[in-house]
Design a protein around this motif. Structure first.
Motif, PDB file in Angstrom:
ATOM      1  N   MET A   1       1.000  -1.039  -0.298  1.00  0.00           N
ATOM      2  CA  MET A   1      -0.320  -0.158   0.682  1.00  0.00           C
ATOM      3  C   MET A   1       0.994   1.292  -0.220  1.00  0.00           C
ATOM      4  N   ILE A   2       0.785   2.347  -0.727  1.00  0.00           N
ATOM      5  CA  ILE A   2       1.143   3.485  -0.754  1.00  0.00           C
ATOM      6  C   ILE A   2       0.397   4.582  -0.360  1.00  0.00           C
ATOM      7  N   THR A   3       0.299   4.980   0.799  1.00  0.00           N
ATOM      8  CA  THR A   3      -0.282   6.123   1.789  1.00  0.00           C
ATOM      9  C   THR A   3       0.353   7.700   0.990  1.00  0.00           C
ATOM     10  N   ILE A   4      -0.546   8.560   1.123  1.00  0.00           N
ATOM     11  CA  ILE A   4       0.054  10.415   0.901  1.00  0.00           C
ATOM     12  C   ILE A   4      -0.378  10.746   1.844  1.00  0.00           C
ATOM     13  N   LYS A   5      -0.145  11.700   3.049  1.00  0.00           N
ATOM     14  CA  LYS A   5      -0.618  12.626   3.966  1.00  0.00           C
ATOM     15  C   LYS A   5       0.545  13.181   3.673  1.00  0.00           C
ATOM     16  N   ASN A   6      -0.734  14.931   3.713  1.00  0.00           N
ATOM     17  CA  ASN A   6      -0.233  16.207   4.081  1.00  0.00           C
ATOM     18  C   ASN A   6       0.941  16.385   2.548  1.00  0.00           C
ATOM     19  N   LEU A   7       1.059  16.531   1.552  1.00  0.00           N
ATOM     20  CA  LEU A   7       2.090  16.186   1.211  1.00  0.00           C
ATOM     21  C   LEU A   7       1.768  17.308   0.040  1.00  0.00           C
ATOM     22  N   ASP A   8       2.778  18.699  -0.020  1.00  0.00           N
ATOM     23  CA  ASP A   8       2.736  20.129  -0.032  1.00  0.00           C
ATOM     24  C   ASP A   8       3.958  19.890  -1.555  1.00  0.00           C
ATOM     25  N   LYS A   9       3.866  20.124  -2.763  1.00  0.00           N
ATOM     26  CA  LYS A   9       4.907  20.446  -3.657  1.00  0.00           C
ATOM     27  C   LYS A   9       5.021  21.757  -4.413  1.00  0.00           C
TER      28      LYS A   9
ATOM     29  N   ILE B   1      -2.124  17.107  -1.401  1.00  0.00           N
ATOM     30  CA  ILE B   1      -2.724  16.288  -1.371  1.00  0.00           C
ATOM     31  C   ILE B   1      -2.747  15.651   0.042  1.00  0.00           C
ATOM     32  N   SER B   2      -4.090  16.128   1.146  1.00  0.00           N
ATOM     33  CA  SER B   2      -4.167  15.831   1.993  1.00  0.00           C
ATOM     34  C   SER B   2      -4.592  14.546   2.515  1.00  0.00           C
ATOM     35  N   ASN B   3      -4.839  13.174   1.828  1.00  0.00           N
ATOM     36  CA  ASN B   3      -4.627  11.517   2.544  1.00  0.00           C
ATOM     37  C   ASN B   3      -4.874  11.345   0.942  1.00  0.00           C
ATOM     38  N   LEU B   4      -4.978  10.567   0.335  1.00  0.00           N
ATOM     39  CA  LEU B   4      -4.484   9.274  -0.423  1.00  0.00           C
ATOM     40  C   LEU B   4      -4.040   7.797  -0.313  1.00  0.00           C
ATOM     41  N   ASN B   5      -4.778   6.811  -0.016  1.00  0.00           N
ATOM     42  CA  ASN B   5      -4.143   6.108   0.208  1.00  0.00           C
ATOM     43  C   ASN B   5      -4.094   4.859  -1.429  1.00  0.00           C
ATOM     44  N   PHE B   6      -2.996   4.374  -1.572  1.00  0.00           N
ATOM     45  CA  PHE B   6      -3.175   3.156  -3.565  1.00  0.00           C
ATOM     46  C   PHE B   6      -2.970   2.121  -3.068  1.00  0.00           C
ATOM     47  N   ASN B   7      -3.764   1.158  -2.461  1.00  0.00           N
ATOM     48  CA  ASN B   7      -3.768  -0.314  -2.022  1.00  0.00           C
ATOM     49  C   ASN B   7      -4.012  -1.241  -3.045  1.00  0.00           C
ATOM     50  N   LYS B   8      -3.040  -2.221  -2.215  1.00  0.00           N
ATOM     51  CA  LYS B   8      -2.838  -3.734  -3.460  1.00  0.00           C
ATOM     52  C   LYS B   8      -3.739  -4.531  -3.966  1.00  0.00           C
TER      53      LYS B   8
ATOM     54  N   SER C   1      -6.918   5.116 -12.079  1.00  0.00           N
ATOM     55  CA  SER C   1      -6.798   5.952 -13.433  1.00  0.00           C
ATOM     56  C   SER C   1      -6.694   7.207 -11.856  1.00  0.00           C
ATOM     57  N   ILE C   2      -5.904   8.337 -12.726  1.00  0.00           N
ATOM     58  CA  ILE C   2      -5.516   9.048 -12.272  1.00  0.00           C
ATOM     59  C   ILE C   2      -5.872  10.340 -13.254  1.00  0.00           C
ATOM     60  N   LEU C   3      -7.359  10.996 -13.205  1.00  0.00           N
ATOM     61  CA  LEU C   3      -8.208  12.060 -14.329  1.00  0.00           C
ATOM     62  C   LEU C   3      -7.940  13.523 -13.303  1.00  0.00           C
ATOM     63  N   GLY C   4      -7.182  13.789 -14.964  1.00  0.00           N
ATOM     64  CA  GLY C   4      -8.743  15.448 -14.163  1.00  0.00           C
ATOM     65  C   GLY C   4      -8.209  16.296 -15.410  1.00  0.00           C
ATOM     66  N   HIS C   5      -8.359  18.031 -15.213  1.00  0.00           N
ATOM     67  CA  HIS C   5      -7.524  18.396 -16.689  1.00  0.00           C
ATOM     68  C   HIS C   5      -6.453  18.510 -16.893  1.00  0.00           C
ATOM     69  N   ASN C   6      -5.995  19.272 -17.843  1.00  0.00           N
ATOM     70  CA  ASN C   6      -4.060  19.824 -18.477  1.00  0.00           C
ATOM     71  C   ASN C   6      -4.419  20.613 -16.716  1.00  0.00           C
TER      72      ASN C   6
ATOM     73  N   ASN D   1      -4.581  20.326  -6.770  1.00  0.00           N
ATOM     74  CA  ASN D   1      -5.789  19.168  -5.152  1.00  0.00           C
ATOM     75  C   ASN D   1      -6.013  18.107  -5.808  1.00  0.00           C
ATOM     76  N   TYR D   2      -6.063  17.406  -4.923  1.00  0.00           N
ATOM     77  CA  TYR D   2      -6.892  16.174  -4.390  1.00  0.00           C
ATOM     78  C   TYR D   2      -8.088  16.344  -4.454  1.00  0.00           C
ATOM     79  N   ILE D   3      -8.911  15.899  -4.891  1.00  0.00           N
ATOM     80  CA  ILE D   3     -10.309  16.155  -5.396  1.00  0.00           C
ATOM     81  C   ILE D   3     -10.817  15.007  -4.424  1.00  0.00           C
ATOM     82  N   ASN D   4     -10.815  13.731  -4.688  1.00  0.00           N
ATOM     83  CA  ASN D   4     -11.439  12.459  -3.784  1.00  0.00           C
ATOM     84  C   ASN D   4     -11.080  11.062  -4.769  1.00  0.00           C
TER      85      ASN D   4
END
Length: 222
Positions: A1-9, A19-26, A31-36, A206-209
């Protein structure tokens, strides 16, 4: 599992990617979607340790991310094709001769992939003379032979024909069957609908959801 917390780039001449809190589970396809400009490709580069970030924390299987952890667990297919000089065969031979990756697929499996993607007759061709689609296929094969648990794919099918896209999609679904995690950046919402378990939606850096795939397309009427 990959966990991202309170990331600021911080991004030059733009607001920060947050990105406040984002997980990628095994074992799932995301798919990551969003405008250019929403930060999709930047997120993959951060995960693969190509770009740094100013604050926050990323963990891989509870271990803080670092170069060793990234290379042990992840394979990355960048948006821009990247090869060494020389022939296609030279590029694959270099990997098997010098890579410290203990998880590499066997050369027999590489040969099978080259045949499946119709590159077996192109091995002696200089990579610079391959078409964009052929380079894309070679790069995808290179990502597969890394044989990692987390596969980061940044627009891997951008220059491919429909026949090849179908083959790549089949391989992505096979990775899921092998309990690997696929994180796919794509502009193709229909493709995301075909493949994904989850949609990671980003907008304006911004990570929405993270949505269940069906819920996302129902919510946005796509």
């Amino acid at each position: 599992m990959i966990t991202i917390k309170n990331l600021d780039k911080k991004i030059k001449n733009q607001q920060s990617l947050k990105i406040s809190n984002l997980n990628f589970n095994k074992g799932y396809i995301y798919s990551i979607l969003g405008h250019n400009g929403s930060g999709k490709s930047t997120l993959l580069k951060i995960l693969y340790n190509i770009e740094d970030f100013q604050s926050g924390k990323i963990t891989i299987n509870t271990e803080d991310t670092n170069i060793d952890a990234v290379y042990e667990n992840m394979a990355y297919n960048p948006q821009q094709n990247r090869f060494l000089s020389g022939s296609l065969k030279d590029n694959f031979d270099y990997i098997y001769k010098y890579s410290k990756n203990k998880d590499l697929l066997s050369k027999d499996k590489l040969d099978n992939l080259l045949k499946e993607f119709e590159l077996d007759m192109k091995l002696d061709t200089n990579v610079k003379r391959l078409s964009g689609g052929e380079q894309g296929k070679a790069q995808f094969i290179r990502t597969l032979i890394m044989n990692k648990n987390f596969i980061l794919l940044d627009e891997p099918m951008a220059n491919m024909d429909l026949k090849t896209i179908k083959k790549v999609e089949e391989k992505i679904l096979e990775l899921k069957e092998e309990k690997k995690t696929v994180i796919l950046v794509t502009h193709d919402f229909i493709q995301a609908k075909r493949l994904s378990d989850y949609i990671v939606f980003m907008e304006n850096l911004n990570y929405i959801n993270t949505y269940n795939c069906e819920d996302f397309f129902e919510k946005y009427g796509i």
